[in-house]
Design a protein around this motif. Structure first.
Motif, PDB file in Angstrom:
ATOM      1  N   THR A   1       8.254   0.125  -8.125  1.00 32.46           N
ATOM      2  CA  THR A   1       9.002   1.001  -8.105  1.00 32.46           C
ATOM      3  C   THR A   1      10.103   1.491  -9.184  1.00 32.46           C
ATOM      4  OG1 THR A   1       8.477   1.006  -5.263  1.00 32.46           O
ATOM      5  CG2 THR A   1      10.710   1.872  -6.318  1.00 32.46           C
ATOM      6  N   ARG A   2      10.348  -0.215  -9.922  1.00 38.35           N
ATOM      7  CA  ARG A   2      11.849   0.400 -10.569  1.00 38.35           C
ATOM      8  C   ARG A   2      11.027   1.460 -12.048  1.00 38.35           C
ATOM      9  NH1 ARG A   2      13.032  -4.996  -8.586  1.00 38.35           N
ATOM     10  NH2 ARG A   2      11.766  -5.504 -10.534  1.00 38.35           N
ATOM     11  N   THR A   3      10.090   0.534 -11.936  1.00 39.12           N
ATOM     12  CA  THR A   3       9.105   0.936 -13.301  1.00 39.12           C
ATOM     13  C   THR A   3       8.599   2.182 -13.352  1.00 39.12           C
ATOM     14  OG1 THR A   3       7.779  -0.926 -14.050  1.00 39.12           O
ATOM     15  CG2 THR A   3       7.385   0.971 -14.792  1.00 39.12           C
ATOM     16  N   ALA A   4       8.370   3.081 -11.817  1.00 38.99           N
ATOM     17  CA  ALA A   4       8.176   4.577 -11.848  1.00 38.99           C
ATOM     18  C   ALA A   4       9.137   4.855 -11.841  1.00 38.99           C
ATOM     19  CB  ALA A   4       7.997   4.710 -10.682  1.00 38.99           C
ATOM     20  N   ARG A   5      10.503   5.364 -11.681  1.00 35.80           N
ATOM     21  CA  ARG A   5      11.970   5.041 -11.206  1.00 35.80           C
ATOM     22  C   ARG A   5      12.466   4.982 -12.948  1.00 35.80           C
ATOM     23  NH1 ARG A   5      13.714   4.375  -5.572  1.00 35.80           N
ATOM     24  NH2 ARG A   5      12.211   4.865  -4.750  1.00 35.80           N
ATOM     25  N   SER A   6      12.384   4.199 -13.320  1.00 36.60           N
ATOM     26  CA  SER A   6      12.905   3.684 -15.062  1.00 36.60           C
ATOM     27  C   SER A   6      13.039   5.381 -15.865  1.00 36.60           C
ATOM     28  CB  SER A   6      12.131   2.885 -15.179  1.00 36.60           C
ATOM     29  OG  SER A   6      10.754   2.771 -16.286  1.00 36.60           O
ATOM     30  N   ARG A   7      13.575   4.559 -17.020  1.00 34.22           N
ATOM     31  CA  ARG A   7      14.565   5.592 -18.334  1.00 34.22           C
ATOM     32  C   ARG A   7      12.640   6.357 -19.368  1.00 34.22           C
ATOM     33  NH1 ARG A   7      18.537   8.213 -20.453  1.00 34.22           N
ATOM     34  NH2 ARG A   7      20.362   6.199 -18.705  1.00 34.22           N
ATOM     35  N   VAL A   8      12.158   4.832 -19.228  1.00 30.89           N
ATOM     36  CA  VAL A   8      11.025   5.231 -20.051  1.00 30.89           C
ATOM     37  C   VAL A   8       9.511   5.880 -19.537  1.00 30.89           C
ATOM     38  CG1 VAL A   8       9.099   3.622 -20.878  1.00 30.89           C
ATOM     39  CG2 VAL A   8      11.379   2.629 -21.350  1.00 30.89           C
ATOM     40  N   VAL A   9       9.915   5.631 -18.224  1.00 33.57           N
ATOM     41  CA  VAL A   9       8.216   6.187 -17.484  1.00 33.57           C
ATOM     42  C   VAL A   9       9.137   8.048 -16.868  1.00 33.57           C
ATOM     43  CG1 VAL A   9       7.525   7.313 -15.104  1.00 33.57           C
ATOM     44  CG2 VAL A   9       7.984   4.933 -15.738  1.00 33.57           C
TER      45      VAL A   9
ATOM     46  N   THR B   1       6.909  10.824 -18.656  1.00 35.33           N
ATOM     47  CA  THR B   1       6.360  12.033 -18.094  1.00 35.33           C
ATOM     48  C   THR B   1       7.348  13.451 -18.313  1.00 35.33           C
ATOM     49  OG1 THR B   1       7.497  10.763 -16.656  1.00 35.33           O
ATOM     50  CG2 THR B   1       5.227  10.317 -16.388  1.00 35.33           C
ATOM     51  N   HIS B   2       8.449  13.055 -18.807  1.00 40.79           N
ATOM     52  CA  HIS B   2       8.889  14.965 -19.129  1.00 40.79           C
ATOM     53  C   HIS B   2       8.126  15.394 -19.612  1.00 40.79           C
ATOM     54  CE1 HIS B   2      11.821  18.062 -20.759  1.00 40.79           C
ATOM     55  NE2 HIS B   2      12.546  17.167 -19.994  1.00 40.79           N
ATOM     56  N   PRO B   3       7.822  17.187 -19.727  1.00 38.18           N
ATOM     57  CA  PRO B   3       7.213  17.733 -19.658  1.00 38.18           C
ATOM     58  C   PRO B   3       7.002  18.132 -21.274  1.00 38.18           C
ATOM     59  CG  PRO B   3       8.973  19.112 -18.101  1.00 38.18           C
ATOM     60  CD  PRO B   3       8.926  17.703 -18.265  1.00 38.18           C
ATOM     61  N   MET B   4       8.603  17.894 -21.891  1.00 40.86           N
ATOM     62  CA  MET B   4       8.190  18.098 -22.946  1.00 40.86           C
ATOM     63  C   MET B   4       7.212  17.280 -23.889  1.00 40.86           C
ATOM     64  SD  MET B   4      11.214  20.159 -23.729  1.00 40.86           S
ATOM     65  CE  MET B   4      11.782  20.441 -25.690  1.00 40.86           C
ATOM     66  N   VAL B   5       7.502  16.195 -23.854  1.00 38.59           N
ATOM     67  CA  VAL B   5       6.759  14.937 -24.164  1.00 38.59           C
ATOM     68  C   VAL B   5       5.578  15.143 -23.892  1.00 38.59           C
ATOM     69  CG1 VAL B   5       6.879  12.584 -24.030  1.00 38.59           C
ATOM     70  CG2 VAL B   5       8.564  13.965 -23.853  1.00 38.59           C
ATOM     71  N   THR B   6       4.888  15.497 -23.080  1.00 33.64           N
ATOM     72  CA  THR B   6       3.364  15.382 -22.556  1.00 33.64           C
ATOM     73  C   THR B   6       2.901  16.633 -23.136  1.00 33.64           C
ATOM     74  OG1 THR B   6       4.301  16.344 -20.055  1.00 33.64           O
ATOM     75  CG2 THR B   6       4.021  14.093 -20.135  1.00 33.64           C
ATOM     76  N   PHE B   7       3.431  17.502 -23.378  1.00 38.97           N
ATOM     77  CA  PHE B   7       3.281  18.644 -23.428  1.00 38.97           C
ATOM     78  C   PHE B   7       2.531  18.370 -25.047  1.00 38.97           C
ATOM     79  CE2 PHE B   7       3.854  22.448 -25.904  1.00 38.97           C
ATOM     80  CZ  PHE B   7       2.488  23.323 -26.407  1.00 38.97           C
ATOM     81  N   ALA B   8       4.293  17.314 -26.043  1.00 37.17           N
ATOM     82  CA  ALA B   8       3.981  17.989 -27.328  1.00 37.17           C
ATOM     83  C   ALA B   8       2.416  16.546 -27.609  1.00 37.17           C
ATOM     84  CB  ALA B   8       4.980  16.451 -27.512  1.00 37.17           C
ATOM     85  N   TYR B   9       2.318  15.626 -26.679  1.00 36.30           N
ATOM     86  CA  TYR B   9       1.138  14.720 -27.174  1.00 36.30           C
ATOM     87  C   TYR B   9       0.140  15.142 -26.792  1.00 36.30           C
ATOM     88  CZ  TYR B   9      -1.598  10.759 -26.092  1.00 36.30           C
ATOM     89  OH  TYR B   9      -2.240   9.818 -26.400  1.00 36.30           O
TER      90      TYR B   9
ATOM     91  N   ILE C   1       6.021   8.736  -9.065  1.00 37.52           N
ATOM     92  CA  ILE C   1       6.815   8.909 -10.704  1.00 37.52           C
ATOM     93  C   ILE C   1       8.442   9.073 -10.271  1.00 37.52           C
ATOM     94  CG2 ILE C   1       4.959   9.422 -11.997  1.00 37.52           C
ATOM     95  CD1 ILE C   1       5.792  12.467 -12.830  1.00 37.52           C
ATOM     96  N   SER C   2       9.420   9.385 -11.499  1.00 44.47           N
ATOM     97  CA  SER C   2      10.726   9.463 -11.289  1.00 44.47           C
ATOM     98  C   SER C   2      10.650  10.580 -10.771  1.00 44.47           C
ATOM     99  CB  SER C   2      11.265   9.743 -12.965  1.00 44.47           C
ATOM    100  OG  SER C   2      10.563  10.056 -13.609  1.00 44.47           O
ATOM    101  N   ARG C   3      10.944  11.519 -11.548  1.00 41.26           N
ATOM    102  CA  ARG C   3      11.882  12.817 -11.294  1.00 41.26           C
ATOM    103  C   ARG C   3      10.893  13.866 -10.523  1.00 41.26           C
ATOM    104  NH1 ARG C   3      17.390  14.426 -14.329  1.00 41.26           N
ATOM    105  NH2 ARG C   3      18.311  12.209 -13.633  1.00 41.26           N
ATOM    106  N   PRO C   4      10.556  14.978  -9.870  1.00 41.12           N
ATOM    107  CA  PRO C   4       9.814  15.860  -9.379  1.00 41.12           C
ATOM    108  C   PRO C   4       9.876  16.892  -9.837  1.00 41.12           C
ATOM    109  CG  PRO C   4      10.659  15.210  -7.498  1.00 41.12           C
ATOM    110  CD  PRO C   4      11.618  15.199  -8.623  1.00 41.12           C
ATOM    111  N   MET C   5       8.980  17.894 -11.034  1.00 41.37           N
ATOM    112  CA  MET C   5       8.939  18.907 -11.573  1.00 41.37           C
ATOM    113  C   MET C   5       9.080  19.830 -10.744  1.00 41.37           C
ATOM    114  SD  MET C   5       6.040  19.494 -14.224  1.00 41.37           S
ATOM    115  CE  MET C   5       6.014  18.350 -15.731  1.00 41.37           C
ATOM    116  N   PRO C   6       9.596  21.246 -11.303  1.00 42.95           N
ATOM    117  CA  PRO C   6      10.211  22.558 -10.623  1.00 42.95           C
ATOM    118  C   PRO C   6       8.643  22.936 -10.697  1.00 42.95           C
ATOM    119  CG  PRO C   6      12.003  21.749 -12.228  1.00 42.95           C
ATOM    120  CD  PRO C   6      11.121  20.553 -11.839  1.00 42.95           C
ATOM    121  N   GLN C   7       8.449  23.964 -10.233  1.00 39.19           N
ATOM    122  CA  GLN C   7       7.139  24.947  -9.691  1.00 39.19           C
ATOM    123  C   GLN C   7       7.037  24.685 -10.964  1.00 39.19           C
ATOM    124  OE1 GLN C   7       4.600  23.879  -7.966  1.00 39.19           O
ATOM    125  NE2 GLN C   7       5.447  22.936  -6.563  1.00 39.19           N
TER     126      GLN C   7
END
Length: 231
Positions: free
Chosen positions: A114-122, A126-134, A182-188
């Motif tokens: 749970t802590r890991t899922a809410r961590s800054r690293v995760v 999982t940020h959309p800009m990062v996942t899209f760039a990858y 995971i950490s924060r829900p992504m807006p639709q």
């Protein structure tokens, strides 16, 4: 391996060459998920079906005729690419393996998950800009550079390519489908934009390949692809 026999309905359904590493990983994943299901009363049958569908499709893509002919027919490479970067990751996300692991873990491990899922690293991973760039880097890097040629002539590079497809597709779809803790829900709206941009990358790469007048990957030129194609 030597060039396979010409592609036909018979070879399409019977040719098989599963790399040992892929076989071990898929079998291990299937066994671990089954163990988790057995330890979790009431676990969703739908999630279980999604996971084993992912395993089955991954096995076909990585060890069946699609994999064997991907080295001689670019169309088969693209079929493998789409299965590993979109279909299999989507099914894995829908099967919720992280939530299953959390439910079967001890209380201490559950808190750590749970802590890991809410961590800054995760959150960053999982940020959309990062996942899209990858995702974009993988799609462009494996098709518009010399990497594809390397993957055709070196087994380790082909395995790396499959790993990149699976991981980039999984990270792209994980926050979009939002089935895991995971950490924060992504807006639709952001989910829609992420998918549209990823489709844009696929389209640009596809058009670039279609408009190229010369053989981008010399290894394909050494094979009589006309005789390999299915009649």
């Amino acid at each position: 391996m030597s060039d396979p026999a010409p592609l036909s309905w018979h070879t399409l359904t019977t040719v098989w060459e599963m790399p040992p590493a892929a076989a071990i990983l898929l079998a291990t994943a299937a066994a671990l998920y089954l163990a988790g299901v057995c330890m979790t009363p009431g676990w969703s049958l739908q999630c279980t079906a999604w996971f084993y569908a992912a395993i089955a499709i991954a096995a076909v893509a990585m060890g069946g005729s699609i994999n064997v002919y991907s080295g001689v027919l670019f169309s088969m490479h693209m079929a493998q690419h789409l299965l590993l970067i979109m279909v299999v990751p989507a099914l894995i996300v829908l099967s919720r393996p992280l939530e299953l692991a959390r439910r079967t873990a001890t209380e201490r491990v559950r808190r750590a998950i749970t802590r890991t899922a809410r961590s800054r690293v995760v959150a960053v991973a999982t940020h959309p800009m990062v996942t899209f760039a990858y995702y974009a880097a993988v799609v462009v890097g494996t098709h518009l550079t010399s990497f594809q040629q390397t993957s055709l002539t070196h087994g380790w590079a082909h395995g790396l390519e499959e790993t990149l497809y699976l991981s980039s597709g999984y990270l792209l779809l994980l926050p979009v489908l939002e089935t895991e803790p995971i950490s924060r829900p992504m807006p639709q709206l952001m989910r829609l934009i992420t998918l549209l941009f990823s489709m844009g990358v696929d389209t640009i790469v596809g058009i670039t390949l279609l408009m190229t007048q010369h053989e981008l990957f010399p290894a394909y030129a050494t094979v009589d692809r006309a005789s390999m194609a299915m009649s």
